[in-house]
Design a protein around this motif. Structure first.
Motif, PDB file in Angstrom:
ATOM      1  N   UNK A 233       0.821  -1.206   0.000  1.00  0.00           N
ATOM      2  CA  UNK A 233       0.000   0.000   0.000  1.00  0.00           C
ATOM      3  C   UNK A 233       0.860   1.263   0.000  1.00  0.00           C
ATOM      4  N   UNK A 234       1.907   1.275   0.796  1.00  0.00           N
ATOM      5  CA  UNK A 234       2.813   2.432   0.829  1.00  0.00           C
ATOM      6  C   UNK A 234       3.460   2.620  -0.540  1.00  0.00           C
ATOM      7  N   UNK A 235       3.925   1.532  -1.118  1.00  0.00           N
ATOM      8  CA  UNK A 235       4.548   1.599  -2.454  1.00  0.00           C
ATOM      9  C   UNK A 235       3.559   2.131  -3.489  1.00  0.00           C
ATOM     10  N   UNK A 236       2.322   1.634  -3.472  1.00  0.00           N
ATOM     11  CA  UNK A 236       1.330   2.063  -4.453  1.00  0.00           C
ATOM     12  C   UNK A 236       0.923   3.526  -4.261  1.00  0.00           C
ATOM     13  N   UNK A 237       0.868   3.994  -3.028  1.00  0.00           N
ATOM     14  CA  UNK A 237       0.543   5.402  -2.781  1.00  0.00           C
ATOM     15  C   UNK A 237       1.642   6.301  -3.352  1.00  0.00           C
TER      16      UNK A 237
ATOM     17  N   UNK B 140       2.741   9.198 -10.383  1.00  0.00           N
ATOM     18  CA  UNK B 140       1.981   9.070 -11.617  1.00  0.00           C
ATOM     19  C   UNK B 140       1.040  10.235 -11.844  1.00  0.00           C
ATOM     20  N   UNK B 141       0.392  10.685 -10.785  1.00  0.00           N
ATOM     21  CA  UNK B 141      -0.518  11.825 -10.919  1.00  0.00           C
ATOM     22  C   UNK B 141       0.231  13.101 -11.271  1.00  0.00           C
ATOM     23  N   UNK B 142       1.375  13.332 -10.622  1.00  0.00           N
ATOM     24  CA  UNK B 142       2.143  14.538 -10.948  1.00  0.00           C
ATOM     25  C   UNK B 142       2.666  14.476 -12.380  1.00  0.00           C
ATOM     26  N   UNK B 143       3.067  13.312 -12.838  1.00  0.00           N
ATOM     27  CA  UNK B 143       3.528  13.161 -14.214  1.00  0.00           C
ATOM     28  C   UNK B 143       2.382  13.333 -15.212  1.00  0.00           C
TER      29      UNK B 143
ATOM     30  N   UNK C 134      -2.175   4.468 -16.787  1.00  0.00           N
ATOM     31  CA  UNK C 134      -1.295   4.002 -15.708  1.00  0.00           C
ATOM     32  C   UNK C 134      -1.859   4.393 -14.342  1.00  0.00           C
ATOM     33  N   UNK C 135      -2.348   5.619 -14.203  1.00  0.00           N
ATOM     34  CA  UNK C 135      -2.906   6.062 -12.919  1.00  0.00           C
ATOM     35  C   UNK C 135      -4.169   5.270 -12.568  1.00  0.00           C
ATOM     36  N   UNK C 136      -4.991   4.972 -13.565  1.00  0.00           N
ATOM     37  CA  UNK C 136      -6.177   4.149 -13.315  1.00  0.00           C
ATOM     38  C   UNK C 136      -5.762   2.764 -12.833  1.00  0.00           C
ATOM     39  N   UNK C 137      -4.777   2.171 -13.486  1.00  0.00           N
ATOM     40  CA  UNK C 137      -4.292   0.856 -13.080  1.00  0.00           C
ATOM     41  C   UNK C 137      -3.725   0.847 -11.673  1.00  0.00           C
ATOM     42  N   UNK C 138      -2.966   1.874 -11.336  1.00  0.00           N
ATOM     43  CA  UNK C 138      -2.395   1.965  -9.984  1.00  0.00           C
ATOM     44  C   UNK C 138      -3.508   2.143  -8.957  1.00  0.00           C
ATOM     45  N   UNK C 139      -4.510   2.962  -9.284  1.00  0.00           N
ATOM     46  CA  UNK C 139      -5.636   3.167  -8.366  1.00  0.00           C
ATOM     47  C   UNK C 139      -6.407   1.873  -8.144  1.00  0.00           C
ATOM     48  N   UNK C 140      -6.666   1.139  -9.219  1.00  0.00           N
ATOM     49  CA  UNK C 140      -7.372  -0.144  -9.076  1.00  0.00           C
ATOM     50  C   UNK C 140      -6.568  -1.128  -8.236  1.00  0.00           C
TER      51      UNK C 140
ATOM     52  N   UNK D   6      -0.215  11.879 -22.414  1.00  0.00           N
ATOM     53  CA  UNK D   6      -1.242  11.950 -21.378  1.00  0.00           C
ATOM     54  C   UNK D   6      -2.170  10.732 -21.358  1.00  0.00           C
ATOM     55  N   UNK D   7      -2.647  10.215 -22.495  1.00  0.00           N
ATOM     56  CA  UNK D   7      -3.562   9.071 -22.413  1.00  0.00           C
ATOM     57  C   UNK D   7      -2.962   7.836 -21.731  1.00  0.00           C
ATOM     58  N   UNK D   8      -1.731   7.506 -22.058  1.00  0.00           N
ATOM     59  CA  UNK D   8      -1.142   6.323 -21.431  1.00  0.00           C
ATOM     60  C   UNK D   8      -0.839   6.576 -19.959  1.00  0.00           C
ATOM     61  N   UNK D   9      -0.536   7.821 -19.608  1.00  0.00           N
ATOM     62  CA  UNK D   9      -0.298   8.138 -18.203  1.00  0.00           C
ATOM     63  C   UNK D   9      -1.601   8.081 -17.403  1.00  0.00           C
ATOM     64  N   UNK D  10      -2.710   8.460 -18.018  1.00  0.00           N
ATOM     65  CA  UNK D  10      -4.014   8.326 -17.355  1.00  0.00           C
ATOM     66  C   UNK D  10      -4.322   6.847 -17.117  1.00  0.00           C
TER      67      UNK D  10
END
Length: 161
Positions: free
Chosen positions: A94-98, A104-107, A133-139, A127-131
């Motif tokens: 969880x710490x790693x993912x946060x 990821x969000x800042x990028x 990535x952020x969705x995947x990390x959030x899930x 931007x699309x691939x970074x979005x």
């Protein structure tokens, strides 16, 4: 937790089929490279699909318990002991993912603000691939939280499944 499991199952099944799209793009690219002019976008698009496959499928893999585990003594422990150890180790995940989500969000914000593009000849927007990535990390973060609560319940002798 059921909602997180259901969403990750659907997204994971969708991500599973991205491999076929990536194979199609690579096949098309190699065919065009052999007989005609190679497309500028082929390899990079396949890389983007691989990132989407990996990032969107990670939470489903975590849910299905398909990740790699060193099973030297773990299999001999009781269900309660395994749940306690898993709950402790999930905290590290969880710490790693946060931290990963923060970066990821800042990028992603940077990519939107400045119209960041790849340095290749094709020059797609990043931007699309970074979005994705952020969705995947959030899930994956939500799935890790669900696993944590299930492990805590199992350690207490309850069942949330």
């Amino acid at each position: 937790m059921r909602w997180v499991d259901a969403v990750n199952r659907v997204v994971g099944l969708f991500a599973m089929y991205l491999v076929f799209a990536m194979m199609g793009i690579l096949l098309y690219s190699s065919f065009m490279n052999s007989f005609f002019i190679p497309p500028l976008w082929g390899l990079e698009m396949a890389q983007f699909l691989m990132v989407a496959y990996y990032m969107l499928g990670g939470a489903w893999s975590l849910q299905a318990d398909d990740h790699v585990r060193m099973d030297l003594v773990y299999g001999r422990w009781s269900l309660r002991s395994r749940a306690i150890i898993d709950a402790v180790t999930v905290i590290f995940l969880l710490v790693y993912l946060v931290v990963l989500l923060y970066g990821g969000l800042s990028s992603t914000i940077y990519a939107f603000e400045y119209g960041e593009r790849s340095y290749s000849s094709w020059r797609p927007y990043m931007a699309p691939i970074k979005v994705i990535m952020c969705i995947g990390i959030t899930l994956m973060l939500l799935q890790a939280l669900a696993i944590f609560f299930k492990d805590v319940a199992t350690a207490r002798g309850e069942s949330l499944s």
